[in-house]
Design a protein around this motif. Structure first.
Motif, PDB file in Angstrom:
ATOM      1  N   LEU A   1      21.924  41.460   6.782  1.00  0.00           N
ATOM      2  CA  LEU A   1      20.585  41.714   7.274  1.00  0.00           C
ATOM      3  C   LEU A   1      19.972  40.363   7.668  1.00  0.00           C
ATOM      4  CD1 LEU A   1      18.119  44.197   5.586  1.00  0.00           C
ATOM      5  CD2 LEU A   1      17.331  42.188   6.812  1.00  0.00           C
ATOM      6  N   PHE A   2      20.030  40.057   8.962  1.00  0.00           N
ATOM      7  CA  PHE A   2      19.551  38.772   9.468  1.00  0.00           C
ATOM      8  C   PHE A   2      18.053  38.879   9.774  1.00  0.00           C
ATOM      9  CE2 PHE A   2      24.091  38.841  10.633  1.00  0.00           C
ATOM     10  CZ  PHE A   2      24.509  37.680  10.001  1.00  0.00           C
ATOM     11  N   ILE A   3      17.261  38.074   9.093  1.00  0.00           N
ATOM     12  CA  ILE A   3      15.812  38.157   9.237  1.00  0.00           C
ATOM     13  C   ILE A   3      15.316  37.207  10.320  1.00  0.00           C
ATOM     14  CG2 ILE A   3      13.597  37.853   8.080  1.00  0.00           C
ATOM     15  CD1 ILE A   3      14.907  38.622   5.476  1.00  0.00           C
ATOM     16  N   THR A   4      14.571  37.752  11.257  1.00  0.00           N
ATOM     17  CA  THR A   4      13.881  36.968  12.277  1.00  0.00           C
ATOM     18  C   THR A   4      12.395  37.311  12.192  1.00  0.00           C
ATOM     19  OG1 THR A   4      14.148  38.680  13.971  1.00  0.00           O
ATOM     20  CG2 THR A   4      15.893  37.024  13.801  1.00  0.00           C
ATOM     21  N   GLU A   5      11.588  36.561  12.899  1.00  0.00           N
ATOM     22  CA  GLU A   5      10.162  36.881  12.948  1.00  0.00           C
ATOM     23  C   GLU A   5       9.595  36.437  14.282  1.00  0.00           C
ATOM     24  OE1 GLU A   5       7.404  33.835  10.940  1.00  0.00           O
ATOM     25  OE2 GLU A   5       9.174  33.850   9.649  1.00  0.00           O
ATOM     26  N   PRO A   6       8.622  37.164  14.806  1.00  0.00           N
ATOM     27  CA  PRO A   6       8.010  36.782  16.083  1.00  0.00           C
ATOM     28  C   PRO A   6       7.169  35.517  15.940  1.00  0.00           C
ATOM     29  CG  PRO A   6       6.852  38.651  15.129  1.00  0.00           C
ATOM     30  CD  PRO A   6       8.053  38.412  14.261  1.00  0.00           C
ATOM     31  N   ASN A   7       7.224  34.697  16.988  1.00  0.00           N
ATOM     32  CA  ASN A   7       6.401  33.486  17.030  1.00  0.00           C
ATOM     33  C   ASN A   7       6.620  32.599  15.815  1.00  0.00           C
ATOM     34  OD1 ASN A   7       5.096  34.509  19.446  1.00  0.00           O
ATOM     35  ND2 ASN A   7       3.909  35.839  18.092  1.00  0.00           N
ATOM     36  N   TRP A   8       7.897  32.431  15.447  1.00  0.00           N
ATOM     37  CA  TRP A   8       8.242  31.556  14.325  1.00  0.00           C
ATOM     38  C   TRP A   8       7.732  30.150  14.627  1.00  0.00           C
ATOM     39  CZ3 TRP A   8      13.918  29.969  12.752  1.00  0.00           C
ATOM     40  CH2 TRP A   8      13.883  29.404  11.462  1.00  0.00           C
ATOM     41  N   ASP A   9       6.961  29.602  13.727  1.00  0.00           N
ATOM     42  CA  ASP A   9       6.278  28.334  13.975  1.00  0.00           C
ATOM     43  C   ASP A   9       7.183  27.133  13.690  1.00  0.00           C
ATOM     44  OD1 ASP A   9       4.317  26.536  14.617  1.00  0.00           O
ATOM     45  OD2 ASP A   9       3.282  26.666  12.681  1.00  0.00           O
ATOM     46  N   VAL A  10       8.220  27.017  14.488  1.00  0.00           N
ATOM     47  CA  VAL A  10       9.133  25.875  14.430  1.00  0.00           C
ATOM     48  C   VAL A  10       9.484  25.483  15.852  1.00  0.00           C
ATOM     49  CG1 VAL A  10      10.129  26.489  12.180  1.00  0.00           C
ATOM     50  CG2 VAL A  10      11.161  27.385  14.289  1.00  0.00           C
ATOM     51  N   GLU A  11      10.102  24.336  16.013  1.00  0.00           N
ATOM     52  CA  GLU A  11      10.515  23.900  17.339  1.00  0.00           C
ATOM     53  C   GLU A  11      11.614  24.812  17.880  1.00  0.00           C
ATOM     54  OE1 GLU A  11      11.727  19.858  17.030  1.00  0.00           O
ATOM     55  OE2 GLU A  11       9.710  19.108  16.592  1.00  0.00           O
ATOM     56  N   TYR A  12      11.707  24.874  19.201  1.00  0.00           N
ATOM     57  CA  TYR A  12      12.703  25.736  19.839  1.00  0.00           C
ATOM     58  C   TYR A  12      14.116  25.398  19.367  1.00  0.00           C
ATOM     59  CZ  TYR A  12      15.574  27.873  23.474  1.00  0.00           C
ATOM     60  OH  TYR A  12      16.528  28.606  24.137  1.00  0.00           O
ATOM     61  N   GLY A  13      14.383  24.105  19.186  1.00  0.00           N
ATOM     62  CA  GLY A  13      15.709  23.692  18.743  1.00  0.00           C
ATOM     63  C   GLY A  13      16.082  24.247  17.382  1.00  0.00           C
ATOM     64  N   VAL A  14      15.094  24.407  16.507  1.00  0.00           N
ATOM     65  CA  VAL A  14      15.358  24.985  15.193  1.00  0.00           C
ATOM     66  C   VAL A  14      15.753  26.453  15.324  1.00  0.00           C
ATOM     67  CG1 VAL A  14      14.332  25.575  12.960  1.00  0.00           C
ATOM     68  CG2 VAL A  14      13.823  23.362  14.012  1.00  0.00           C
ATOM     69  N   LYS A  15      15.077  27.162  16.215  1.00  0.00           N
ATOM     70  CA  LYS A  15      15.418  28.572  16.436  1.00  0.00           C
ATOM     71  C   LYS A  15      16.840  28.708  16.969  1.00  0.00           C
ATOM     72  CE  LYS A  15      10.623  29.790  17.455  1.00  0.00           C
ATOM     73  NZ  LYS A  15       9.662  30.333  18.425  1.00  0.00           N
ATOM     74  N   GLN A  16      17.202  27.821  17.901  1.00  0.00           N
ATOM     75  CA  GLN A  16      18.558  27.879  18.447  1.00  0.00           C
ATOM     76  C   GLN A  16      19.585  27.508  17.379  1.00  0.00           C
ATOM     77  OE1 GLN A  16      17.802  29.887  21.122  1.00  0.00           O
ATOM     78  NE2 GLN A  16      19.775  29.005  21.680  1.00  0.00           N
ATOM     79  N   ASN A  17      19.206  26.584  16.502  1.00  0.00           N
ATOM     80  CA  ASN A  17      20.098  26.215  15.414  1.00  0.00           C
ATOM     81  C   ASN A  17      20.288  27.379  14.448  1.00  0.00           C
ATOM     82  OD1 ASN A  17      21.751  24.178  14.246  1.00  0.00           O
ATOM     83  ND2 ASN A  17      20.186  23.743  12.710  1.00  0.00           N
TER      84      ASN A  17
END
Length: 279
Positions: free
Chosen positions: A154-170
């Motif tokens: 169960l992979f948890i994501t969230e809208p508008n995660w307040d981190v840099e784009y690179g962190v999301k891609q990581n």
């Protein structure tokens, strides 16, 4: 409003040193019942997701029990286990787990038949904002991954995660690494889109799931490709997408549960994933 940093989790003895990570060992006694792995970064909502799901299931006759034998190598696990029922009844949001705080529960139906087991582990051990996407998982997690139990990731994501784009891609690459290194062909996958109540994707009490999935894919670019197979003749989705909310939080530290629709849909996805069917 973001959940206040209120700690109503077990009273950890601040004068007692935490158990070193390399001394943590775990034991899966039941190697037949499927395991649901709550995979997410720190403060992604793993603990509150477990709490909200448990609070939904108990009135329906399900038994929610801590496996006290899961981890006997750390004093923290015993404290968490003893306080689990208090966690379920708290009117306040729970603070995220530390690296050596985790819970392993078993859910059984009204007749006592095991349905699934759920592991809520430290977010830092799944994903570190500063760490490499390909860094190895701790030994205790590797031992869970290697059991013969069917796994539901169960992979948890969230809208508008307040981190840099690179962190999301990581984070996406970390999930890809996990998928390639730690999963079995019989495993199933759920992408949980948590904190959807903070968006405009709910209107008139209805969730725009199609748009929510598109937004998730735009924000976490490439995440769905990890679980999609096929070529020019068509593609097959090997995942379930579930919009989710644990509830609302006020500036005074109060917590109000989300409506039952959210844990109901999550439980439906889990049940369909643990069944010996193809989807």
């Amino acid at each position: 409003i973001d959940a206040p940093d209120v700690d109503t989790t077990p009273d950890i003895d601040i004068n007692r040193p935490p158990t070193p990570r390399d001394q943590i060992t775990v034991h899966i006694n039941d190697q037949k019942t499927p395991i649901v792995l709550l995979f997410g970064a720190q403060q992604s909502g793993k603990t509150m997701t477990l709490v909200r799901l448990s609070n939904y299931l108990r009135p329906l006759g399900y038994e929610i029990e801590i496996d006290t034998n899961f981890c006997t190598s750390t004093w923290e696990y015993n404290v968490n286990s003893n306080n689990f029922n208090e966690m379920l009844s708290t009117p306040k949001p729970l603070k995220g787990t530390n690296y050596n705080d985790f819970l392993f529960i078993k859910i059984s139906d009204s007749k006592g038949n095991p349905v699934c087991q759920i592991l809520e582990a430290a977010g830092e051990d799944y994903f570190s904002k500063q760490g490499s996407a390909k860094r190895s998982f701790p030994n205790y997690m590797q031992s869970v991954f290697s059991t013969p139990n069917k796994k539901v990731w169960l992979f948890i994501t969230e809208p508008n995660w307040d981190v840099e784009y690179g962190v999301k891609q990581n984070y996406v690459e970390r999930i890809r690494f996990c998928y390639n290194q730690s999963t079995d062909k019989k495993d199933k996958f759920i992408i949980l889109y948590n904190k959807i109540d903070k968006t405009s994707l709910i209107s008139g009490g209805k969730i725009n799931t199609k748009t929510a999935e598109k937004n998730c894919g735009d924000e976490y670019r490439g995440i769905f490709n990890i679980f999609t197979e096929g070529g020019i003749l068509g593609k097959t989705k090997k995942y379930k997408f579930v919009p989710f909310s644990t509830g609302s939080y006020d500036e005074y530290g109060g917590y109000t549960r989300s409506r039952d629709e959210f844990p109901k849909e999550l439980w439906k996805a889990i049940q369909e994933s643990i069944k010996p069917t193809i989807w």
